[in-house]
Design a protein around this motif. Structure first.
Motif, short mmCIF file in Angstrom:
data_model
loop_
_atom_site.label_atom_id
_atom_site.label_comp_id
_atom_site.label_asym_id
_atom_site.label_seq_id
_atom_site.Cartn_x
_atom_site.Cartn_y
_atom_site.Cartn_z
N ASP A 188 0.81 -1.23 0.00
CA ASP A 188 0.00 0.00 0.00
C ASP A 188 0.84 1.28 0.00
N ALA A 189 2.15 1.16 -0.12
CA ALA A 189 3.04 2.33 -0.01
C ALA A 189 2.75 3.35 -1.11
N ASN A 210 -0.47 2.26 6.17
CA ASN A 210 -1.37 1.53 7.05
C ASN A 210 -0.73 1.47 8.44
N TYR A 211 -1.41 2.05 9.43
CA TYR A 211 -0.76 2.13 10.74
C TYR A 211 -0.57 0.75 11.37
N LYS A 212 -1.47 -0.21 11.08
CA LYS A 212 -1.31 -1.55 11.62
C LYS A 212 -0.06 -2.22 11.04
N LEU A 231 5.57 -3.91 11.60
CA LEU A 231 6.96 -3.92 11.13
C LEU A 231 7.90 -3.35 12.19
N HIS A 232 7.53 -2.26 12.79
CA HIS A 232 8.41 -1.63 13.78
C HIS A 232 8.73 -2.57 14.93
N TRP A 257 10.09 5.03 9.32
CA TRP A 257 8.76 4.71 8.77
C TRP A 257 8.39 5.85 7.83
N ASN A 258 8.31 5.58 6.56
CA ASN A 258 8.11 6.63 5.55
C ASN A 258 9.15 7.74 5.70
#
Length: 463
Positions: free
Chosen positions: A244-245, A402-404, A409-410, A420-421
């Protein structure tokens, strides 16, 4: 007669300067001077140390153009990057000028009404640093600023390829009144000076940025005298592109991460993991932007990619690319070289490889060059497994809206720095350092001054 070595411009072969190497006796004398100066410097009050650091930063900024040009000439990076590095180096001095006034202690409620318990912080002593060639200004100030702020004295061995920037920065420190024995440099071969530093009874802390094998040697040798150590070692950063990036943004950040300093950074993206459903689109967009990057002498207008620092680095990059191609990787752009062995200039044009597999050297070894290998994945768990599969854990990047997915990933990436981004997360006010074989300790942020301080506990009885 003293031994010397020549510093040349890696973009042109131009002779810049001949540097005298210090003898073992001179290095030991410098360490003794730093040790003796510690008593006086550690007693300078924190506000005065802070003021001197601010003056040092101002002096660096006043000579910004001069330092940046010197850095580009000895390192090869584009002048715009050198100007940015001068600011980045200055930001560490600015930050620790303030932190000098915040090395707080505390009182602890006593278990006995006749006692008082006090905890204080004091500087560890003389700090010996070994810094790399790829960021000759910032890697020095990242260490010197917290050391001086804490009240430690400081001595540094700069990289043989890029000593001139460090020498100039220390001259500027002396100009504003930081004592000459409180901040010093020595010049010589890394292995010899490393052994002198680790064996010296005067040195209480070693701080090093460089390769993991050298870091391990310094750690072993420091154990004999139980020195404090901070190690910022090798990296092999993954960069994950989720399905979704925002691909246009991800491409711009990938280029910022991968191709800064011609890919010669410890935190640059080395393994680009792309979801199979967006691989073709991402690869096409990345290739389009990479073809716009200009290669050449960093002092020339519009140059984005400078030279590889030396033949050893150049040979390693080519070997990795050739290995990947021999095992089925597809060259989307690049795989072009321009080497002049007679004058020691080595250029690698920015390269994008597709269909990269995990048995290729480029996925297992840090590249330190402008080569972007694209690896396809189906599920996030697969990407995480690949990302965590090496002994290194310095930096990692991922792109998702997507925050989930982001939290998932984090929490599962075993790296000390995660973007992140964000392809450029480094800053003076944040902790920089790695997990696993990428190092010990942190530099930057409030954490960055702690390794230069001892904790002392005082119990006051009979009250």
């Amino acid at each position: 007669m003293k031994n010397t070595y020549k510093v040349n411009n890696p973009a042109t072969g131009e002779f810049i300067s001949e540097i005298e190497m210090n003898t073992k006796e001179e290095i030991n004398l410098a360490l003794k001077k730093g040790h003796n100066a510690f008593r006086k410097w550690s007693q300078v009050n924190a506000h005065e140390r802070s003021d001197l650091l601010k003056k040092w930063m101002d002096n660096i900024q006043a000579h910004k153009a001069e330092i940046a040009e010197l850095m580009t000439r000895e390192n090869g990076k584009p002048i715009k990057e050198s100007l940015g590095e001068v600011d980045y180096a200055s930001s560490y001095i600015a930050w620790y000028a303030e932190e000098a006034k915040r090395t707080y202690g505390r009182t602890i409620p006593s278990h006995n009404e006749s006692k008082r318990i006090v905890v204080t912080k004091q500087p560890v002593g003389l700090v010996a640093a070994i810094t790399p060639w790829n960021f000759p200004a910032a890697m020095m100030t990242r260490k010197a600023a917290p050391a001086l702020a804490a009240g430690c004295t400081f001595i540094v061995k700069p990289a043989e390829d890029t000593p001139l920037t460090t020498i100039r920065l220390i001259e500027l420190a002396h100009e504003v009144g930081i004592p000459v024995d409180a901040i010093q440099y020595v010049i010589g071969e890394g292995k010899e000076i490393g052994e002198i530093f680790t064996n010296s009874e005067f040195v209480r802390k070693i701080t090093f940025t460089g390769s993991t094998p050298v870091g391990k040697t310094l750690l072993k040798n420091s154990s004999d005298t139980i020195k404090h150590v901070t190690m910022e070692l090798g990296g092999h950063a993954p960069l994950i592109i989720a399905e979704d990036a925002d691909l246009d943004f991800a491409v711009s950040q990938t280029i910022a991460s991968k191709f800064r300093n011609a890919g010669q950074t410890c935190v640059c993206a080395n393994r680009i993991l792309v979801h199979e459903n967006v691989m073709d689109e991402f690869a096409n967009k990345l290739t389009t932007e990479v073809t716009k990057l200009k290669v050449g002498n960093g002092l020339e207008e519009g140059v984005d990619i400078g030279p590889i620092i030396n033949e050893k680095g150049y040979t390693k990059i080519i070997a990795q690319v050739n290995d990947a191609i021999s095992k089925g990787a597809e060259v989307l752009v690049g795989n072009e070289y321009n080497a002049n062995h007679q004058i020691n200039t080595y250029f690698v044009y920015p390269t994008v490889l597709k269909n990269v597999q995990l048995d290729m050297k480029i996925t297992q070894e840090e590249t330190f060059g402008p080569v972007a290998p694209l690896i396809s994945f189906k599920e996030l768990e697969e990407a995480i497994e690949i990302a965590n599969s090496t002994p290194y854990g310095l930096a990692a990047y991922f792109f998702t809206n997507n925050y989930k997915t982001g939290i998932f990933l984090h929490e599962r990436l075993n790296f000390g720095i995660v973007g992140w981004n964000d392809g450029a997360p480094s800053a003076a006010h944040v902790p920089f350092g790695g997990m696993k074989e990428s190092g010990l300790g942190r530099e930057g942020g409030t954490e960055g001054i702690e390794p230069y301080l001892e904790t002392k506990y005082l119990s006051i009885g009979d009250l």
